[in-house]
Design a protein around this motif. Sequence first.
Motif, PDB file in Angstrom:
ATOM      1  N   GLU A   5      82.556  71.891  27.979  1.00 24.85           N
ATOM      2  CA  GLU A   5      83.481  71.231  27.047  1.00 24.85           C
ATOM      3  C   GLU A   5      84.916  71.641  27.345  1.00 24.85           C
ATOM      4  O   GLU A   5      85.824  70.816  27.298  1.00 24.85           O
ATOM      5  CB  GLU A   5      83.124  71.584  25.606  1.00 24.85           C
ATOM      6  N   LEU A   6      85.107  72.923  27.637  1.00 22.11           N
ATOM      7  CA  LEU A   6      86.440  73.423  27.956  1.00 22.11           C
ATOM      8  C   LEU A   6      86.972  72.732  29.219  1.00 22.11           C
ATOM      9  O   LEU A   6      88.119  72.290  29.257  1.00 22.11           O
ATOM     10  CB  LEU A   6      86.391  74.936  28.155  1.00 22.11           C
ATOM     11  N   PHE A   7      86.115  72.623  30.234  1.00 24.65           N
ATOM     12  CA  PHE A   7      86.542  71.966  31.468  1.00 24.65           C
ATOM     13  C   PHE A   7      86.915  70.512  31.204  1.00 24.65           C
ATOM     14  O   PHE A   7      87.950  70.039  31.666  1.00 24.65           O
ATOM     15  CB  PHE A   7      85.450  72.045  32.534  1.00 24.65           C
ATOM     16  N   LEU A   8      86.071  69.800  30.472  1.00 22.58           N
ATOM     17  CA  LEU A   8      86.357  68.396  30.179  1.00 22.58           C
ATOM     18  C   LEU A   8      87.651  68.228  29.405  1.00 22.58           C
ATOM     19  O   LEU A   8      88.396  67.270  29.618  1.00 22.58           O
ATOM     20  CB  LEU A   8      85.188  67.762  29.422  1.00 22.58           C
ATOM     21  N   THR A  35      87.019  73.483  41.340  1.00 19.09           N
ATOM     22  CA  THR A  35      87.228  74.309  40.144  1.00 19.09           C
ATOM     23  C   THR A  35      85.995  74.267  39.254  1.00 19.09           C
ATOM     24  O   THR A  35      85.523  75.306  38.767  1.00 19.09           O
ATOM     25  CB  THR A  35      88.457  73.821  39.358  1.00 19.09           C
ATOM     26  N   TYR A  36      85.446  73.077  39.055  1.00 18.41           N
ATOM     27  CA  TYR A  36      84.261  72.924  38.210  1.00 18.41           C
ATOM     28  C   TYR A  36      83.056  73.648  38.816  1.00 18.41           C
ATOM     29  O   TYR A  36      82.349  74.377  38.125  1.00 18.41           O
ATOM     30  CB  TYR A  36      83.951  71.441  38.011  1.00 18.41           C
ATOM     31  N   HIS A  51      91.880  82.018  26.837  1.00 17.71           N
ATOM     32  CA  HIS A  51      91.368  82.739  27.999  1.00 17.71           C
ATOM     33  C   HIS A  51      90.698  81.750  28.952  1.00 17.71           C
ATOM     34  O   HIS A  51      90.882  81.826  30.170  1.00 17.71           O
ATOM     35  CB  HIS A  51      90.392  83.833  27.556  1.00 17.71           C
ATOM     36  N   GLY A  52      89.920  80.821  28.412  1.00 18.93           N
ATOM     37  CA  GLY A  52      89.281  79.805  29.236  1.00 18.93           C
ATOM     38  C   GLY A  52      90.281  78.914  29.927  1.00 18.93           C
ATOM     39  O   GLY A  52      90.148  78.587  31.111  1.00 18.93           O
ATOM     40  N   LYS A  53      91.314  78.516  29.223  1.00 22.46           N
ATOM     41  CA  LYS A  53      92.366  77.668  29.787  1.00 22.46           C
ATOM     42  C   LYS A  53      93.077  78.416  30.924  1.00 22.46           C
ATOM     43  O   LYS A  53      93.337  77.845  31.982  1.00 22.46           O
ATOM     44  CB  LYS A  53      93.363  77.266  28.715  1.00 22.46           C
TER      45      LYS A  53
END
Length: 56
Positions: A5-8, A35-36, A51-53
């Motif tokens: 979800e964060l990646f999307l 990256t994915y 942190h995820g971003k």
Amino acid sequence: MDREELFLKYMDQIYRMAFFMLLNTHDAEDAVQETYVRMLVKKPKFADKEHGKAWL
């Protein structure tokens, strides 16, 4: 929010940054895909969204 979800959520921003740096559509798309894949392989744990971003 899980990793996918964060990646999307940030995928468009990743693409824009990659395109700005690489100046090539195909290379930018490859960078987003890489990256994915790295995120799926490494399975990082994020303390929060920021942190995820930053990892992405």
